[in-house]
Every structure is written in C-alpha cells, then in structure tokens.
Design a protein around this motif. Structure first.
Motif, PDB file in Angstrom:
ATOM      1  N   ARG A   1      -3.874   9.779  -3.621  1.00  0.00           N
ATOM      2  CA  ARG A   1      -4.316   8.474  -4.101  1.00  0.00           C
ATOM      3  C   ARG A   1      -3.748   7.397  -3.187  1.00  0.00           C
ATOM      4  O   ARG A   1      -2.536   7.302  -2.999  1.00  0.00           O
TER       5      ARG A   1
ATOM      6  N   SER B   1      -5.949  -4.830  -7.729  1.00  0.00           N
ATOM      7  CA  SER B   1      -5.385  -3.501  -7.529  1.00  0.00           C
ATOM      8  C   SER B   1      -6.524  -2.512  -7.354  1.00  0.00           C
ATOM      9  O   SER B   1      -7.478  -2.523  -8.136  1.00  0.00           O
ATOM     10  N   THR B   2      -6.454  -1.692  -6.323  1.00  0.00           N
ATOM     11  CA  THR B   2      -7.492  -0.695  -6.073  1.00  0.00           C
ATOM     12  C   THR B   2      -6.855   0.650  -5.761  1.00  0.00           C
ATOM     13  O   THR B   2      -5.731   0.723  -5.247  1.00  0.00           O
ATOM     14  N   ASP B   3      -7.586   1.702  -6.090  1.00  0.00           N
ATOM     15  CA  ASP B   3      -7.158   3.060  -5.778  1.00  0.00           C
ATOM     16  C   ASP B   3      -8.313   3.804  -5.130  1.00  0.00           C
ATOM     17  O   ASP B   3      -9.450   3.740  -5.622  1.00  0.00           O
TER      18      ASP B   3
ATOM     19  N   TYR C   1      -9.317   7.731  -3.715  1.00  0.00           N
ATOM     20  CA  TYR C   1      -8.883   9.122  -3.860  1.00  0.00           C
ATOM     21  C   TYR C   1      -9.512  10.003  -2.783  1.00  0.00           C
ATOM     22  O   TYR C   1     -10.691   9.847  -2.443  1.00  0.00           O
TER      23      TYR C   1
ATOM     24  N   SER D   1     -13.179   6.095  -6.079  1.00  0.00           N
ATOM     25  CA  SER D   1     -12.276   4.945  -6.107  1.00  0.00           C
ATOM     26  C   SER D   1     -12.334   4.284  -7.473  1.00  0.00           C
ATOM     27  O   SER D   1     -13.313   4.440  -8.216  1.00  0.00           O
TER      28      SER D   1
ATOM     29  N   HIS E   1      -3.119   3.626  -2.986  1.00  0.00           N
ATOM     30  CA  HIS E   1      -3.025   2.507  -3.922  1.00  0.00           C
ATOM     31  C   HIS E   1      -2.690   1.232  -3.153  1.00  0.00           C
ATOM     32  O   HIS E   1      -1.765   1.217  -2.331  1.00  0.00           O
TER      33      HIS E   1
ATOM     34  N   ASP F   1      -1.986  -2.926  -3.870  1.00  0.00           N
ATOM     35  CA  ASP F   1      -1.769  -4.051  -4.784  1.00  0.00           C
ATOM     36  C   ASP F   1      -1.766  -5.343  -3.979  1.00  0.00           C
ATOM     37  O   ASP F   1      -1.143  -5.421  -2.911  1.00  0.00           O
TER      38      ASP F   1
ATOM     39  N   SER G   1     -11.181   0.470  -9.579  1.00  0.00           N
ATOM     40  CA  SER G   1     -10.683  -0.905  -9.570  1.00  0.00           C
ATOM     41  C   SER G   1     -10.985  -1.478 -10.942  1.00  0.00           C
ATOM     42  O   SER G   1     -11.489  -0.764 -11.822  1.00  0.00           O
TER      43      SER G   1
ATOM     44  N   GLU H   1       0.844  -1.187   0.000  1.00  0.00           N
ATOM     45  CA  GLU H   1       0.000   0.000   0.000  1.00  0.00           C
ATOM     46  C   GLU H   1       0.883   1.241   0.000  1.00  0.00           C
ATOM     47  O   GLU H   1       1.846   1.334   0.767  1.00  0.00           O
TER      48      GLU H   1
END
Length: 197
Positions: free
Chosen positions: A50, A71-73, A75, A85, A52, A54, A87, A36
């Motif tokens: 952001r 993987s996700t983000d 904001y 967000s 992030h 993984d 994905s 992260e």
C-alpha cells in the motif's frame, strides 16, 4: 516502479491555481506538508503493498483561507502491478493493465491501467470509471519526466482529469514533482497544481 512505490519521504508543498465560478476567476495559493509511506497490505484478496500519501495545509482565495487535507492509498501486488486505489468517497479497482515499458525514451506514451470506481469497498454503487495513461518527456542527459494522467468519468458524465509528474533518472531513482488537478462541476471549475519539495 519499485523505487517509486517503496520511497518514503516527508516534505513541503506549494499550491497554486485558479477557481472560476459565475463568470469570475480568482487566484488560489497555499502551502502545506506531505508524507508518503509504503507498507504491506491486502487489496481485493491479493497480498501486496500500500502506497499511502497524506497532504495537509491551507489554501487562500479572494481573502479567505481554508484548511486542506487529503489522503490517498494505491495498492500493488508483489510484482508492482496496480490493484486499485482508495480516497475519500472512492474505491477503485483495476480492470485492465499493461505494464510500463522497461526502457522508455522521450516521446513514449500509452495506456497503463483502467479502473472501475465505487462509493465503498462493498461495490454496491458504481460512481464512475477511469483510465491512467503515461507519457515520457525529455528532461536532462540523465533523467526523464514521467507523467501519469488519470481521467475519471463520474456517473453524471463529468470528466475529472489529474496528472502526476515524476523525474526518473537513468538509475531508476524517482522524485515526485507535481500533481495537477482540474475539476469542473455544474459550471464551476478549479485548476490546481501541487508542487512537491
């Protein structure tokens, strides 16, 4: 929120759960690693941060092993307000927001954010909507457990719940504990818990 969002870490995960289809239930187990990180970013024209995450590894069920990758983000603006967000296959934008309480004893709960989700950043095809609620639970004399539960309803009416759990100390330090995900589509269901070390 500041500590949770700005934390950078690499660690290992264990994965456990079940998959049920055609009346049969099989156990799922796996392992992997996660990373992260946080960086400056802009989302929907708003400058901020952001977060992030993984995740990679493998899972095994009924004698078969398959790779796992996600993987996700997420904001946030400069005041840590959630902006949205992303994905795989989903671009979600925050439509309503209530700040988390500065002081929250065990038993506190409420709705944090609501989002509309689209197939891409073009926002031409809405694929669902979601809400994120929070609960605070007792843990120890110096910490509490914060659970953030996301419920996404897709265009077919399927509800896809997931719960992220964190330990929060009296100083505000946070640690990621688990992600629990339930997916039910066309009569098949999967219940998985990812534990972070």
């Amino acid at each position: 929120m500041s500590n949770m969002i700005n934390q950078s870490k690499t660690g290992t995960v264990s994965i456990a759960g079940t998959v049920t289809a055609s009346g049969q239930t099989v156990s799922v187990a796996g392992a992997g690693t996660y990373t992260e990180t946080t960086s400056a970013a802009t989302f929907e024209g708003v400058a901020g941060l952001r977060k992030h995450v993984d995740l990679s590894g493998s899972v095994s069920a009924n004698g078969q092993t398959a790779p796992l990758s996600a993987s996700t983000d997420a904001y946030y603006d400069s005041n840590y307000k959630p902006l949205g967000s992303t994905s795989a296959g989903a671009y979600c934008v925050t439509t309503a927001y209530t700040s988390l309480p500065a002081n929250a004893p065990a038993g506190t709960s409420g709705t944090w954010i609501s989002q509309d989700c689209y197939a891409s950043s073009a926002k031409t095809s809405k694929i669902g909507s979601g809400t994120v609620t929070y609960t605070v639970e007792a843990d120890s004399a110096n910490s509490l457990i914060l659970r953030l539960t996301t419920r996404v309803t897709d265009s077919a009416g399927n509800v896809l719940p997931s719960t992220a759990s964190y330990r929060v100390t009296t100083t505000g330090a946070t640690s990621r504990l688990t992600d629990a995900v339930t997916v039910t589509v066309n009569g098949a269901s999967a219940n998985l818990t990812i534990s972070y070390q």
